[in-house]
Design an enzyme around this catalytic site. Sequence first.
Site, PDB file in Angstrom:
ATOM      1  N   LYS A 125       0.814  -1.209   0.000  1.00  0.00           N
ATOM      2  CA  LYS A 125       0.000   0.000   0.000  1.00  0.00           C
ATOM      3  C   LYS A 125       0.853   1.267   0.000  1.00  0.00           C
ATOM      4  O   LYS A 125       0.649   2.167  -0.815  1.00  0.00           O
ATOM      5  CB  LYS A 125      -0.906  -0.029   1.231  1.00  0.00           C
ATOM      6  N   THR A 126       1.814   1.305   0.917  1.00  0.00           N
ATOM      7  CA  THR A 126       2.637   2.504   1.039  1.00  0.00           C
ATOM      8  C   THR A 126       3.403   2.765  -0.250  1.00  0.00           C
ATOM      9  O   THR A 126       3.513   3.900  -0.705  1.00  0.00           O
ATOM     10  CB  THR A 126       3.621   2.351   2.208  1.00  0.00           C
ATOM     11  N   ASP A 181      -5.086   8.104   3.973  1.00  0.00           N
ATOM     12  CA  ASP A 181      -4.522   6.790   4.276  1.00  0.00           C
ATOM     13  C   ASP A 181      -5.224   6.225   5.513  1.00  0.00           C
ATOM     14  O   ASP A 181      -5.793   6.981   6.295  1.00  0.00           O
ATOM     15  CB  ASP A 181      -3.015   6.947   4.545  1.00  0.00           C
ATOM     16  N   GLU A 182      -5.177   4.923   5.700  1.00  0.00           N
ATOM     17  CA  GLU A 182      -5.829   4.278   6.859  1.00  0.00           C
ATOM     18  C   GLU A 182      -7.273   4.741   6.980  1.00  0.00           C
ATOM     19  O   GLU A 182      -7.749   5.084   8.061  1.00  0.00           O
ATOM     20  CB  GLU A 182      -5.072   4.595   8.164  1.00  0.00           C
ATOM     21  N   GLN A 199      -8.518  -4.127   9.103  1.00  0.00           N
ATOM     22  CA  GLN A 199      -7.532  -3.585  10.032  1.00  0.00           C
ATOM     23  C   GLN A 199      -8.065  -2.394  10.814  1.00  0.00           C
ATOM     24  O   GLN A 199      -7.308  -1.592  11.343  1.00  0.00           O
ATOM     25  CB  GLN A 199      -6.262  -3.199   9.274  1.00  0.00           C
ATOM     26  N   ARG A 211       1.765  -8.903  10.909  1.00  0.00           N
ATOM     27  CA  ARG A 211       3.026  -8.143  10.995  1.00  0.00           C
ATOM     28  C   ARG A 211       4.227  -9.028  10.675  1.00  0.00           C
ATOM     29  O   ARG A 211       5.319  -8.533  10.413  1.00  0.00           O
ATOM     30  CB  ARG A 211       3.243  -7.561  12.403  1.00  0.00           C
TER      31      ARG A 211
END
Length: 668
Positions: free
Chosen positions: A34-35, A212-213, A243, A604
């Site tokens: 994503k980033t 974002d998020e 998430q 993670r």
Amino acid sequence: MAIQLEKELNEMQCKAASITEGPVLIIAGAGSGKTRMITFRIAHMLEKGIPQSSILALTFTNKAAREMEARIKELTGKKLNKLTVSTFHAFGVKILRESINNLEGYRENYTIYDQADKNAAVKEAALHTGMGGENLDLYMVNNLISEIKTGRKKWDNTNDVYKKLYDRYLNHMVAYNAVDFDDLIVLPQILFEKHPEVLDAYRDRYKYIMVDEFQDTSMSQYNMVKLLAINNRNVCVVGDDDQSIYSWRGANYQNIVNFELDFPERVEIKLEQNYRSTKNILAAANNVIANNTNRKEKELWTGAAGGKSIEIFYPENEIKEAEFISDLIYRFSQEEGIKFHDIGVLVRTNSLIAVLEEQFLSNNIPYKVSGGQSFFQRKEIKDIISYMRIASNPDDDVNLLRIINTPRRGIGNTTLLKIRGLAEHQECSIFSAMTLITRAEDSSLKDSLRGHIIEFLDLINGYRERFLTGKNMGKTLRNLIEEIDYWGYLITDNSKNEKLARWKFGNVQKFIEFFENWERNPDNIKPTIYDYLNKITLVTRDDVDEEEEGKLNLMTIHASKGLEFMVVFLPGVEDHIIPHARAMEENPNNIEEERRLFYVAITRAREKLFITSCRNRRVMREVTETIPSRFIDEIPSELIILHEPDEVLDTSTALAQFAAMKAKMAAK
DNA sequence: GGGTAAGCAGTTTTT
DNA sequence: CTGCTTACCC
């Protein structure tokens, strides 16, 4: 330098990065790059000739904002001084700094209250409305205030007994010239409503907006985005409903649905290829999260190999657990050459951190803790900050009360009560009341007391003047700390523990250095004390870490969002911890969010995941028997190596297992 | 009236 | 660990 999106990104990422016009909804699974996609998207926009100043990128944390900016900088090699990459809250600060004078009652030198300040202000309001005392559920009232303010709740017959308190709180905040975190989102919108021309200016400026998020935005944050984007419609939101782990703070992943309704012409893109984890870990995560209802259909997949990468252990208690984890980490480092910074230890609650920390300390494992109490929340730092805040905004009663007698200057409770009575009567701030009381002819104050008060007022007024010049503020701060003899205060206050006093003063020194570095930073064109104070209130963690490299990462699961580690340890995977007892008590439906938390924790890990669940755990003073988290059962048994509860914990087996898996993966 | 030592309770997650 | 209350001393 031309960026070739097709070469750098996969098909879906490329699509997401290329569509710059019109609304775009991107559902980006964990580890789906994503980033990277966002970075390329913005770089691509800049290359197309969209001016930096037209782009607004909103993130959730300061860290995410910094990282995004750094990566775009790296990719484009450009200076980015016109690009706005910021958290929602920092963006609110920016708007208020430019326009708060348009809001009745507020002045430019407003103070931002953090949670602790807000607590004190709520207590104060409760006191004034006769609702104070032990029966007050501060936590609940705090929540209620936030919910009412951001429109998540309306007054009804279950809660309107607090309306008086709420109104009082609002009045106080205006009188203090202070805003809380919610205000940073809500006040700009009130401003936009009252002054459409201000809104138009922002719409004109920010023609391209990215969020974002997105799953963690609250309703009022979404409304802000909507206000800004509704005309130009170039808005791209990126999120993953799986998430969403901040609903307790007002995050509402239904905003994804709202977005679809408000921008029906949006293009929707799903990023489902995972580049992070082994097949095994991903399968576990997918199976766990599949137990949630009401989620966007998606299935993460990976081209990576499998390997038995998840192991579950059942230590006797939390001390054995910490020893086991610590030993294993040590051996990973010694025998497998794994760097400490490639390992993450993630916990559900801050309280689990202490035992682990102690163990790492005694095993000489360098570690860093994120989350928990931030540097700026330490008492000694808060004291100093309070002095600076009072110098910049003397009406801030909450901060005044913190320092009025710290260090001791002979203004005790009784005198204070008198002053507060006068402030109440005159409807003015405590600082003003103090000024009044020293001038009153018939004052019943003893001369010595009057002297103490005058001394304090002179101190603040003097330093206020010096700070407001904006010059040599670091020096000013040093003088202030010397003049109040904070060092002497620490020594007497910690007379039994000189080492502690020394350490605390070291923190103060560090704080001064931060301040001086900030003051000297050439990026700050005109540094003012207001800017600095506003900035540090929004800073929570990590901003202070000196050497990040080479340290083990110890943090809450919440703090781990967006990060990844080669090896991940999850201690305390027990019922009542995850899912957390408090959360479940509140509302059984919270099980889904707890599951998402577990999902975030699992995802993670890149190569190896260790889950431990103690059989007994000490909570406060009592040792209680615990049972493993129900989420463990949701991982298909063929994916894990399960160690029996009575099996002796053996780091060697775990290590050998890892080596074997690595060899197998390398062979493929 | 102010200062201080001792005892006690309270820890989900954070901008 | 630390903030807060309480009881007591100066």
